[in-house]
Write a protein that holds these residues in place. Structure first.
Motif, short mmCIF file in Angstrom:
data_model
loop_
_atom_site.label_atom_id
_atom_site.label_comp_id
_atom_site.label_asym_id
_atom_site.label_seq_id
_atom_site.Cartn_x
_atom_site.Cartn_y
_atom_site.Cartn_z
N UNK A 1 23.87 52.69 3.47
CA UNK A 1 22.78 51.87 3.51
C UNK A 1 23.17 50.98 2.26
N UNK A 2 23.19 49.59 2.83
CA UNK A 2 23.50 48.37 2.07
C UNK A 2 22.45 47.68 1.42
N UNK A 3 22.51 47.45 0.10
CA UNK A 3 21.52 46.42 -0.45
C UNK A 3 22.32 45.45 -1.41
N UNK A 4 21.83 44.29 -1.36
CA UNK A 4 22.57 43.14 -2.21
C UNK A 4 21.55 42.42 -2.62
N UNK A 5 21.74 41.94 -4.03
CA UNK A 5 20.78 41.06 -4.82
C UNK A 5 21.36 40.07 -5.27
N UNK A 6 21.19 38.81 -5.80
CA UNK A 6 21.93 37.84 -6.49
C UNK A 6 21.66 38.31 -7.87
N UNK B 1 25.65 41.14 -6.17
CA UNK B 1 25.94 42.49 -6.63
C UNK B 1 25.47 43.32 -5.25
N UNK B 2 26.39 44.04 -4.90
CA UNK B 2 26.39 45.08 -3.77
C UNK B 2 26.17 46.48 -4.13
N UNK B 3 25.24 47.12 -3.77
CA UNK B 3 25.25 48.86 -3.69
C UNK B 3 25.19 49.43 -2.39
N UNK B 4 25.92 50.44 -2.41
CA UNK B 4 26.16 51.20 -1.31
C UNK B 4 25.46 52.64 -1.45
N UNK B 5 24.61 52.98 -0.58
CA UNK B 5 23.96 54.31 -0.69
C UNK B 5 24.27 55.21 0.60
N UNK C 1 26.81 40.76 4.35
CA UNK C 1 27.98 41.85 4.09
C UNK C 1 27.46 42.98 4.92
N UNK C 2 28.37 43.87 5.45
CA UNK C 2 28.09 44.98 5.94
C UNK C 2 29.33 46.11 5.69
N UNK C 3 28.96 47.38 5.79
CA UNK C 3 30.26 48.34 5.33
C UNK C 3 30.00 49.61 6.48
N UNK D 1 23.88 44.59 9.12
CA UNK D 1 24.14 43.34 8.13
C UNK D 1 23.30 42.89 7.26
N UNK D 2 23.59 42.73 5.89
CA UNK D 2 22.57 42.32 5.09
C UNK D 2 22.95 40.89 4.46
#
Length: 560
Positions: A336-341, A348-352, A405-407, A425-426
């Motif tokens: 699960x991807x989250x991204x914030x400016x 900043x990218x967070x991977x859960x 971004x995607x992962x 994709x986020x």
């Protein structure tokens, strides 16, 4: 066993003979001395150099590294033939270095010693053939192998469960249709035909250190008649969410099935393990050609699975065993991807990890790394990075630009390269950079500071324009009752001609004095005359007429 010695003999380079005083001049040392080791059989061979001498015997000694004295080699004393078996030698370890020497003897005469180069038994040993025992089924042959060497083998004591067996099988009627496969010590050869004669041979080997043995003798056996209830075929097992689904093919109806499993490591132990098979939960007496059971039935490792069909009192033979590796069946779910400016045009990218309904991470059993694909939204150029961290930042990006971004998750150091599918994709837009913010602040401050000046400048210009092009029709209030101001336009836009101003002095309500002020070119004096309102005689133009009209207006107001 000795029949294989000729094919696997190892010849050791001999050293120079060690000469001792000999009692007979015609007695010479043995030649072409060879040491052959197969499994736990130690054989010493040589060639006599004294054929002309009768009643010659041979004796050998040995010495282990660290010993000063030579010890008589057991089985090799006063031998009349040209070989001896010294398998009864007592060694502390098969990894010790041994030295041998041999001489010829007759009566009181002896030849010089012939000394063999030192050797380590394990390094020189060859793997002998395994013992083979066969049992027949209709479409399979059960093979039971005993590892090379004796039951209490010293040479292979550390390797009895490490042997790899290679089998070659063919129909007795056609040796051209050979099939080679790797088998366990207890195994089945499937996909055979009923009532057919098959022949086979087997050899053993070690992977480390790499050693290849010799083939066993050829064994032949006939398969039985076709069983009336066939075995299930084409076993397949797949992981779905948190369960395993076992499937197989079967042509008959109104039958039930059961499935069993076995630890794969038991296959490497050369003993009977038929009682080690265990029942798979939810896969007993099932009427369908599949069954579902939880993944926690198996721990992490490799297993074998087999299925059997039953119809009343009749049962089929067990199916071909399916090798099953739990690691190969592991399903990785996309992260699960989250991204914030954040500041300075960074993201900043967070991977859960995905969560199950029980809120347990489905990817928690393995060390994971993440393949991250990062790109600008309007560009096809992608940045591909591998990250162990689950929280990281992409810096030095373009301000106020959308990035996506995607992962996907990968198991770290995985020989099977297992991975999940890519996540959704986020996309996110960056904030203004520090430079843009500075310019924005400077622009705001400049606007605040310049606004009063601009406002004042506009006001002044506006007043000037109004004063010149749109003059007031009345003189200032302080002199409004006394003076009639000449239009400012005439004053500012004067010509080179002489300007004449008509002045009126109000002395009283009955008398009006007219003062005519004439500006001479030499500007030496001004003269005013008191007379009635008439033309001065110097100029007569529109300005004078205008002045006269203004004067008359003043007189009327004064009379009132």
């Amino acid at each position: 066993m000795l029949g294989f010695l000729g094919a696997t003999t190892l010849m050791l380079v001999a050293g120079a003979p060690w000469v001792l005083p000999a009692g007979g001049a015609d007695l010479r040392s043995p030649e072409n001395v060879v040491v052959s080791i197969i499994d736990d059989n130690f054989i010493l061979k040589w060639k006599s150099s004294s054929e002309s001498v009768s009643n010659v015997t041979f004796s050998a000694d040995y010495q282990i590294t660290g010993m000063d004295n030579w010890i008589k080699l057991p089985g090799c004393q006063y031998v009349t033939s040209t070989e001896c078996n010294f398998s009864s030698i007592k060694l502390k370890s098969v990894y010790e270095k041994i030295k041998l020497r041999i001489r010829a003897e007759t009566g009181n005469s002896t030849s010089p010693w012939y000394e063999v180069e030192p050797f380590i038994p394990f390094q020189e040993a060859q793997i002998g053939p395994p013992d083979v025992h066969l049992e027949a089924e209709d479409k399979a042959i059960i093979i039971n192998l005993s590892p090379p060497g004796t039951k209490n083998s010293v040479m292979w004591a550390m390797d009895s469960s490490s042997f790899v067996y290679s089998l070659v099988i063919w129909k007795n009627s056609s040796s051209l249709e050979e099939r080679t496969k790797t088998v366990y010590a207890r195994d089945k050869i499937h996909q055979l035909s009923p009532e057919t004669t098959y022949c086979l041979k087997v050899k053993a080997g070690l992977r480390s250190p790499r050693k290849v043995g010799v083939y066993s003798p050829v064994y032949c056996i006939n398969t039985t008649v076709k069983h009336h209830l066939p075995s299930p075929e084409n076993l397949e097992i797949n992981a779905e969410n948190r369960v395993y689904v076992l499937k197989w093919n079967y042509t008959y109806e109104n039958v039930t099935f059961q499935a069993q499993w076995l630890h794969a490591f038991l296959k490497k132990i050369p003993e009977d393990h038929s009682d080690k098979w265990k029942q798979i939960p939810n896969c007993e007496n099932v009427k369908t050609t599949h069954c579902v059971f939880p993944q926690n039935v198996f721990t992490k490792g490799i297993f074998f699975i087999r299925v059997q069909a039953s119809n009343g009192n009749s049962t089929s033979l067990w199916s071909e065993e399916k090798r099953f590796n739990t690691e190969m069946q592991t399903i990785l779910f996309p992260p699960v991807i989250n991204m914030k400016p954040i500041n300075d045009a960074s993201l900043r990218v967070g991977i859960g990890a995905p969560k199950e309904s029980e809120d347990k991470s489905v990817n928690q059993l393995y060390p994971l790394i993440y393949e991250v694909i990062f790109r600008e939204n309007t560009s096809d150029t992608e940045r591909d990075v591998l990250e162990k961290r689950t929280d990281f930042t992409f810096s030095n990006l373009k301000p106020l630009t959308v990035y996506c971004v995607k992962a996907r998750a990968l198991i770290e150091n995985d020989r099977w390269n297992r991975s999940s599918v890519f996540s959704d994709t986020v996309c996110e837009k960056t904030k203004p950079g520090s430079t843009s913010q500075a310019w924005l602040i400077a622009g705001i401050l400049s606007a605040i500071l310049l606004f009063p000046a601009v406002f004042y400048g506009v006001k002044v210009v506006s007043r000037c324009i109004n004063y010149v092009f749109f003059p007031s029709s009345k003189p200032p209030s302080t002199i409004d009752e006394y003076f009639a101001e000449q239009p400012l336009k005439n004053l500012l836009l004067s010509t080179s001609e002489e300007q004449t101003e008509i002045c009126f002095i109000v002395e009283n309500t009955n008398t009006i004095t007219t003062i005519e002020e004439t500006d001479q070119i030499d500007d030496n004096h001004s003269r005013c005359s008191s007379q009635t309102n008439r033309d001065s005689g110097v100029y007569s133009n529109e300005d004078e007429n205008s002045g006269s009209k203004i004067g008359e207006e003043i007189l009327r107001q004064a009379a009132v």
